[in-house]
Design an enzyme around this catalytic site. Structure first.
Site, short mmCIF file in Angstrom:
data_model
loop_
_atom_site.label_atom_id
_atom_site.label_comp_id
_atom_site.label_asym_id
_atom_site.label_seq_id
_atom_site.Cartn_x
_atom_site.Cartn_y
_atom_site.Cartn_z
N LYS A 53 0.80 -1.23 0.00
CA LYS A 53 0.00 0.00 0.00
C LYS A 53 0.83 1.28 0.00
CE LYS A 53 -3.92 -2.07 2.45
NZ LYS A 53 -4.77 -2.01 3.67
N GLY A 65 8.15 -1.13 12.35
CA GLY A 65 7.49 0.17 12.56
C GLY A 65 8.47 1.26 12.93
#
Length: 398
Positions: A204, A378
């Protein structure tokens, strides 16, 4: 790095609190990948070799209810760590209380203790992940004023076991793993040896907007692969068949292409299949367009060749995100091709920003051929975005 490190403090005879990242995958109580445990060993050994008493904190998985605690104990980790250190690791199946306090008081110089999963404190409200001040103060009080943060994987979160403890001790310092993560990733982006090539994959565009924008400013080239390719394609009116697309990000993709001044480089072909699973036909596209009834699942051979040329001569490469569905042998050629191109560059600092890219390099046998593979998906993403990590910001300045 302008923060104190574990080498800057006197450890002898001290109860040293250490945040490690032992969030490892478990199946039926067995650790299936122990890389994060291995990565923490240098810091733990340094503390014990220098007479410190290491008190380790880590989370394991997400815990919100009593039922979530099932299979999330750190007991198997303590056993694995004992084997790796060659000494007993005291494991306390509690996150606070008399049993934990007595075990810590009983430690001798050079010993190691592992506290139970810090996320067990989230069952009655988010005490750990919400950085509860009372919990942070309690944990900080278990040591002798020294806290070592070596958990890069959680450095982008302000939790009680990292930022909270840091705010309640005399000195909060970086461990070797955290120090290396910052040195490799942050310095590669902020002060790269050029040419600097960034490679971004994954599914994405929305997951990597900030990363793309930051790297377009910092890098000489930004190569795009993976599922996000097709959002960029559609934004230009290119046929994408049944490929993954983010309809609400088409304008953004167009904007990124326009302001990239040619730095943003897309694949020129794809490997397509007539279904994601249970497909009966796999082939390479003629050009960018994906055939109707098909979906792109990897970059094609022309793209592999093009990307190799773009990478050629690079002195700094940062890679985050595979080029295709690398878990399937039919769609891993793009990821392998890009890795081959990266590792063949002489005198090149090559960095993988955690996540699926790290898994690809490890699973496909390329791990030892990169300069650095990040342990935090992350956290590395936020560093690549140019963000300040709370866990790092909370450490004591030199």
């Amino acid at each position: 790095m302008a923060k104190l490190t574990v080498k800057d403090v006197d450890l002898k005879g001290k109860k040293v609190l250490v945040r490690v990242d032992f969030n490892v995958p478990l199946k039926d109580g067995v650790i299936t990948n122990d890389n994060r445990i291995t990565a923490a060993l240098p810091t733990i050994k340094y503390i014990t070799d220098n007479g410190g008493r290491a008190i380790l904190f880590s989370h394991l998985g997400r815990v919100k209810t009593e039922e979530d605690k099932e299979g999330k104990s750190l007991a198997p980790v303590a056993k694995d760590l004992s084997s790796k250190l060659g000494q007993e690791v005291v494991f306390v199946p509690a996150t606070r209380g008399a049993e934990l306090e007595a075990a810590i008081d009983g430690l001798e110089d050079g010993q190691v203790l592992l506290v139970e999963n810090t996320r067990f404190e989230d069952v009655d409200g988010k005490k750990e992940s919400g950085n509860d001040p009372e919990l942070a103060k309690y944990w900080a009080g278990l040591g002798d004023g020294i806290f070592v943060n070596d958990a890069f994987g959680t450095a982008h979160r302000a939790h009680a076991s990292n930022v909270g403890i840091s705010e309640n001790v005399d000195k909060a310092v970086a461990g070797f793993l955290l120090e290396n993560e910052i040195a490799y990733i942050q310095e590669a982006v902020e002060a790269p040896v050029r040419p600097f090539v960034a490679i971004l994959g994954g599914s994405k565009v929305s997951d990597k907007i900030g990363v793309i924008e930051n790297l377009l400013e910092k890098a000489d080239k930004v190569l795009i692969g993976g599922g996000m390719t097709y959002t960029f394609y559609k934004a230009q009116g290119i046929e994408i068949g049944d490929s993954l697309v983010e309809e609400d990000k088409l304008d953004l993709a167009k904007e990124l292409l326009e302001k990239s001044n040619g730095k943003l480089i897309l694949p020129v072909d794809s490997k397509e299949a007539n279904a994601f699973a249970g497909y009966t036909e796999v082939k390479d596209t003629e050009g960018e367009a994906v055939d109707k009834g098909f979906l792109g699942l990897d970059i094609g051979p022309k793209s592999i060749e093009k990307f190799a040329k773009e990478i050629d001569g690079a002195k700094t490469v940062v890679w985050n995100g595979p080029m295709g569905v690398f878990e399937n042998p039919d769609f891993q050629a793009g990821t392998i091709g890009v890795m081959d191109a990266i590792v063949s560059q002489p005198d090149c600092k090559s960095i993988i920003g955690g996540g699926d890219s790290a898994a690809a390099a490890i699973n496909l046998g390329y791990a030892d051929r990169f300069s650095w593979i990040s342990t935090g998906g992350g956290a590395s993403m936020e560093l690549l975005e140019g963000k300040t990590l709370p866990g790092l910001a909370a450490l004591t300045e030199k």
